[in-house]
Scaffold this motif. Structure first.
Motif, PDB file in Angstrom:
ATOM      1  N   ASN A   1     -34.376 -22.816 -36.392  1.00  0.00           N
ATOM      2  CA  ASN A   1     -35.227 -23.935 -36.776  1.00  0.00           C
ATOM      3  C   ASN A   1     -36.172 -24.293 -35.632  1.00  0.00           C
ATOM      4  O   ASN A   1     -35.745 -24.460 -34.491  1.00  0.00           O
TER       5      ASN A   1
ATOM      6  N   SER B   1     -34.523 -15.358 -49.296  1.00  0.00           N
ATOM      7  CA  SER B   1     -34.008 -15.677 -47.971  1.00  0.00           C
ATOM      8  C   SER B   1     -34.269 -14.529 -47.005  1.00  0.00           C
ATOM      9  O   SER B   1     -34.539 -13.401 -47.418  1.00  0.00           O
TER      10      SER B   1
ATOM     11  N   ASP C   1     -35.801 -23.961 -45.982  1.00  0.00           N
ATOM     12  CA  ASP C   1     -34.646 -24.422 -45.227  1.00  0.00           C
ATOM     13  C   ASP C   1     -34.373 -23.418 -44.119  1.00  0.00           C
ATOM     14  O   ASP C   1     -34.636 -22.221 -44.288  1.00  0.00           O
ATOM     15  N   TYR C   2     -33.805 -23.891 -43.028  1.00  0.00           N
ATOM     16  CA  TYR C   2     -33.577 -23.042 -41.868  1.00  0.00           C
ATOM     17  C   TYR C   2     -32.187 -23.246 -41.284  1.00  0.00           C
ATOM     18  O   TYR C   2     -31.639 -24.342 -41.303  1.00  0.00           O
TER      19      TYR C   2
ATOM     20  N   LYS D   1     -40.486 -24.774 -50.798  1.00  0.00           N
ATOM     21  CA  LYS D   1     -39.662 -25.625 -49.944  1.00  0.00           C
ATOM     22  C   LYS D   1     -38.735 -24.736 -49.132  1.00  0.00           C
ATOM     23  O   LYS D   1     -38.024 -23.903 -49.694  1.00  0.00           O
TER      24      LYS D   1
ATOM     25  N   TYR E   1     -35.472 -17.686 -55.616  1.00  0.00           N
ATOM     26  CA  TYR E   1     -35.171 -18.194 -54.277  1.00  0.00           C
ATOM     27  C   TYR E   1     -34.970 -16.986 -53.376  1.00  0.00           C
ATOM     28  O   TYR E   1     -34.174 -16.101 -53.678  1.00  0.00           O
TER      29      TYR E   1
ATOM     30  N   ALA F   1     -33.078 -18.296 -43.104  1.00  0.00           N
ATOM     31  CA  ALA F   1     -34.023 -19.196 -43.750  1.00  0.00           C
ATOM     32  C   ALA F   1     -34.124 -18.849 -45.226  1.00  0.00           C
ATOM     33  O   ALA F   1     -33.899 -17.704 -45.618  1.00  0.00           O
TER      34      ALA F   1
ATOM     35  N   ASN G   1     -37.774 -21.730 -51.773  1.00  0.00           N
ATOM     36  CA  ASN G   1     -37.715 -21.726 -53.228  1.00  0.00           C
ATOM     37  C   ASN G   1     -39.095 -21.469 -53.831  1.00  0.00           C
ATOM     38  O   ASN G   1     -40.078 -21.255 -53.114  1.00  0.00           O
TER      39      ASN G   1
ATOM     40  N   ASP H   1     -29.849 -23.648 -38.037  1.00  0.00           N
ATOM     41  CA  ASP H   1     -30.092 -24.340 -36.777  1.00  0.00           C
ATOM     42  C   ASP H   1     -30.542 -23.382 -35.675  1.00  0.00           C
ATOM     43  O   ASP H   1     -31.345 -23.747 -34.810  1.00  0.00           O
TER      44      ASP H   1
END
Length: 109
Positions: free
Chosen positions: A63, A34, A57-58, A55, A32, A48, A51, A60
């Protein structure tokens, strides 16, 4: 483990940059990863993560403007940054666990 960031620079508000991180010394494809940043006098901010199955993720704060991606063949992590704001000015790092590289400076002004 080695992480080497590149691609930073100076850009005007509204501009774009693409950061890269070359990874070595570990099994990148299963890790993973970042992106984080740190401005002078401020705490490190997670931006952010992605994986092994791509997939993402951010935070806010980024984003819709930033896109994280990875190339498991090249052992590389990327951060496409669009619609940059002055408040995006910081040193940017790629992160594996708690380990980060030397960083690349992004200045928006």
């Amino acid at each position: 483990v080695q992480l080497v960031e590149s691609g930073g620079g100076s850009v005007q508000p509204g501009g774009s940059l693409r950061l890269s991180c070359a990874a070595s010394g570990f099994t990148f494809s299963s890790a993973y990863m970042s992106w984080v940043r740190q401005a002078p006098g401020k705490a490190q901010e997670w931006l952010a993560g992605i994986n092994s199955e791509h997939k993402a993720d951010y935070a806010d704060s980024v984003n819709g403007r930033f896109t994280i991606s990875r190339d498991n063949i090249k052992n590389a992590l990327y951060l496409q940054m669009n619609s940059l704001k002055t408040e995006d000015t910081a040193m940017y790092y790629c992160l594996k666990g708690t380990l980060r590289g030397q960083g690349t400076q992004v200045t928006v002004s």
